[in-house]
Design an enzyme around this catalytic site. Structure first.
Site, mmCIF file in Angstrom:
data_model
loop_
_atom_site.group_PDB
_atom_site.id
_atom_site.type_symbol
_atom_site.label_atom_id
_atom_site.label_comp_id
_atom_site.label_asym_id
_atom_site.label_seq_id
_atom_site.Cartn_x
_atom_site.Cartn_y
_atom_site.Cartn_z
ATOM 1 N N GLU A 224 -16.097 1.338 -6.954
ATOM 2 C CA GLU A 224 -15.062 0.301 -7.078
ATOM 3 C C GLU A 224 -14.174 0.336 -5.834
ATOM 4 O O GLU A 224 -13.633 1.379 -5.475
ATOM 5 C CB GLU A 224 -14.210 0.545 -8.325
ATOM 6 C CG GLU A 224 -13.143 -0.540 -8.488
ATOM 7 C CD GLU A 224 -12.268 -0.322 -9.709
ATOM 8 O OE1 GLU A 224 -12.460 -1.019 -10.700
ATOM 9 O OE2 GLU A 224 -11.398 0.577 -9.660
ATOM 10 N N ARG B 211 -10.994 -0.279 10.986
ATOM 11 C CA ARG B 211 -9.606 -0.274 11.453
ATOM 12 C C ARG B 211 -9.537 0.171 12.911
ATOM 13 O O ARG B 211 -8.860 -0.426 13.739
ATOM 14 C CB ARG B 211 -8.762 0.645 10.562
ATOM 15 C CG ARG B 211 -7.335 0.738 11.030
ATOM 16 C CD ARG B 211 -6.482 1.647 10.195
ATOM 17 N NE ARG B 211 -5.327 2.061 10.963
ATOM 18 C CZ ARG B 211 -4.250 1.338 11.182
ATOM 19 N NH1 ARG B 211 -4.165 0.142 10.661
ATOM 20 N NH2 ARG B 211 -3.269 1.777 11.910
ATOM 21 N N GLY C 183 -13.486 3.119 10.235
ATOM 22 C CA GLY C 183 -14.080 2.702 11.506
ATOM 23 C C GLY C 183 -13.736 1.257 11.830
ATOM 24 O O GLY C 183 -13.535 0.894 12.992
HETATM 25 P P1 0O2 Z 1 -7.931 5.949 -12.381
HETATM 26 O O1 0O2 Z 1 -7.210 7.214 -12.698
HETATM 27 O O2 0O2 Z 1 -7.255 5.149 -11.306
HETATM 28 O O3 0O2 Z 1 -9.371 6.177 -12.096
HETATM 29 P P2 0O2 Z 1 -9.897 -0.730 -17.773
HETATM 30 O O4 0O2 Z 1 -9.747 0.552 -16.978
HETATM 31 O O5 0O2 Z 1 -10.328 -0.479 -19.175
HETATM 32 O O6 0O2 Z 1 -8.688 -1.622 -17.682
HETATM 33 P P3 0O2 Z 1 -12.200 -1.395 -16.178
HETATM 34 O O7 0O2 Z 1 -13.282 -2.290 -16.638
HETATM 35 O O8 0O2 Z 1 -12.543 0.035 -15.991
HETATM 36 O O9 0O2 Z 1 -10.999 -1.628 -17.159
HETATM 37 O O10 0O2 Z 1 -11.760 -1.933 -14.764
HETATM 38 P P4 0O2 Z 1 -10.457 -2.352 -14.061
HETATM 39 O O11 0O2 Z 1 -9.610 -3.239 -14.851
HETATM 40 O O12 0O2 Z 1 -10.993 -2.883 -12.777
HETATM 41 O O13 0O2 Z 1 -9.653 -0.994 -13.855
HETATM 42 C C1 0O2 Z 1 -10.169 0.069 -13.141
HETATM 43 C C2 0O2 Z 1 -9.092 0.758 -12.336
HETATM 44 O O14 0O2 Z 1 -8.117 -0.179 -11.821
HETATM 45 C C3 0O2 Z 1 -8.246 1.744 -13.117
HETATM 46 O O15 0O2 Z 1 -8.924 2.944 -13.235
HETATM 47 C C4 0O2 Z 1 -6.997 1.851 -12.236
HETATM 48 O O16 0O2 Z 1 -7.256 2.606 -11.071
HETATM 49 C C5 0O2 Z 1 -6.809 0.405 -11.817
HETATM 50 N N1 0O2 Z 1 -5.971 -0.294 -12.795
HETATM 51 C C6 0O2 Z 1 -6.367 -1.244 -13.657
HETATM 52 N N2 0O2 Z 1 -5.328 -1.673 -14.410
HETATM 53 C C7 0O2 Z 1 -4.257 -0.972 -14.004
HETATM 54 C C8 0O2 Z 1 -2.861 -0.970 -14.396
HETATM 55 O O17 0O2 Z 1 -2.419 -1.710 -15.280
HETATM 56 N N3 0O2 Z 1 -2.047 -0.090 -13.735
HETATM 57 C C9 0O2 Z 1 -2.499 0.736 -12.756
HETATM 58 N N4 0O2 Z 1 -1.613 1.560 -12.172
HETATM 59 N N5 0O2 Z 1 -3.792 0.755 -12.371
HETATM 60 C C10 0O2 Z 1 -4.656 -0.072 -12.987
HETATM 61 P P5 0O2 Z 1 -8.565 3.976 -14.388
HETATM 62 O O18 0O2 Z 1 -9.841 4.513 -14.931
HETATM 63 O O19 0O2 Z 1 -7.639 3.363 -15.375
HETATM 64 O O20 0O2 Z 1 -7.762 5.103 -13.701
#
Ligand code: 0O2
Length: 206
Positions: A141, A29, A27
């Site tokens: 998030e 946007r 919305g």
């Molecule tokens: P999905 O499949 O996207 O849900 P952590 O996940 O242990 O690093 P935390 O505390 O959960 O740490 O939070 P953080 O660092 O904010 O990361 C949460 C999400 O950010 C991840 O969710 C990814 O979506 C993205 N993200 C963080 N680091 C990376 C990275 O190095 N590469 C990519 N492509 N995405 C990242 P999930 O649960 O990993 O996965």
């Protein structure tokens, strides 16, 4: 007694939160478009984390089932993609000014990129959902990134999935180079931002 979660019921407020936030942010946007202004928001997507991913994250982080709601803060996820790096901070300010949720954490992976090369701005919000049992708060998030950062992150994410988190060293090196190239692209685009915006404006008016 073994802990159990009724996932369908547990995820109801997350689905509601993600659906509502998608409508609200899209919305914003639309409003820019109607007011014929440049929108810092290019696109908005959202998802609720699949149960298998919630469970594997809980296991990886040693989180018990009863702690999942409190400790896994990206079960509800929103992604806002924009054109230019500056747009990210404009969006953060727009979100900070809203009163329909509370920001409980901010992570600036632009100022400090992750070792993988990952760049994005993350906000964790506490979002109120009106349910038939009264108001419930869920964490969501919000990831904010440019198109270039998004391109890199979705490819890296697929590779991580393919290699179960153990990406071979040579591919890791290439990903680091690709992250640097994405960074350079954002830098170059920032320098010609006004030119690009003007061109898009002319195109849009046609
Ligand atoms: P999905 O499949 O996207 O849900 P952590 O996940 O242990 O690093 P935390 O505390 O959960 O740490 O939070 P953080 O660092 O904010 O990361 C949460 C999400 O950010 C991840 O969710 C990814 O979506 C993205 N993200 C963080 N680091 C990376 C990275 O190095 N590469 C990519 N492509 N995405 C990242 P999930 O649960 O990993 O996965």
């Amino acid at each position: 007694m073994k802990e159990r979660i009724d996932w369908t019921t547990f995820l109801v407020p997350y689905h509601q939160a993600v659906d509502e936030l998608k409508v609200k942010l899209r919305g914003m946007r639309k409003q820019y478009e109607i007011e014929k202004q440049y929108s810092p928001i290019e696109l908005v997507t959202g998802r609720v984390k699949p149960v298998a991913s919630i469970l594997s994250k809980a296991e990886r982080k040693n989180i018990g089932l009863h702690e999942i709601k409190e400790k896994i803060q990206d079960i509800g996820g929103i992604r806002i993609v924009c054109q230019f790096v500056d747009d990210i901070y404009t969006i953060v300010d727009l979100l900070r000014a809203r009163h329909d949720f509370e920001i409980i954490e901010e992570k600036d992976y632009l100022k400090e990129k992750k070792s993988s090369g990952y760049r994005s701005y993350h906000l964790i919000i506490r979002y109120p959902v009106a349910t038939i049992h009264g108001e419930q708060f869920v964490a969501v998030e919000i990831q904010i990134r440019t198109l270039a950062m998004n391109f890199w992150a979705i490819n890296e994410h697929s590779l991580n999935y393919k290699y179960s988190g153990e990406i071979p060293k040579d591919i890791q090196m290439r990903l680091k180079k690709a992250a640097e190239a994405a960074f350079q692209l954002d830098e170059e685009m920032a320098k010609i931002r006004e030119e690009v915006q003007e061109a898009q404006w002319i195109f849009h008016k046609k």
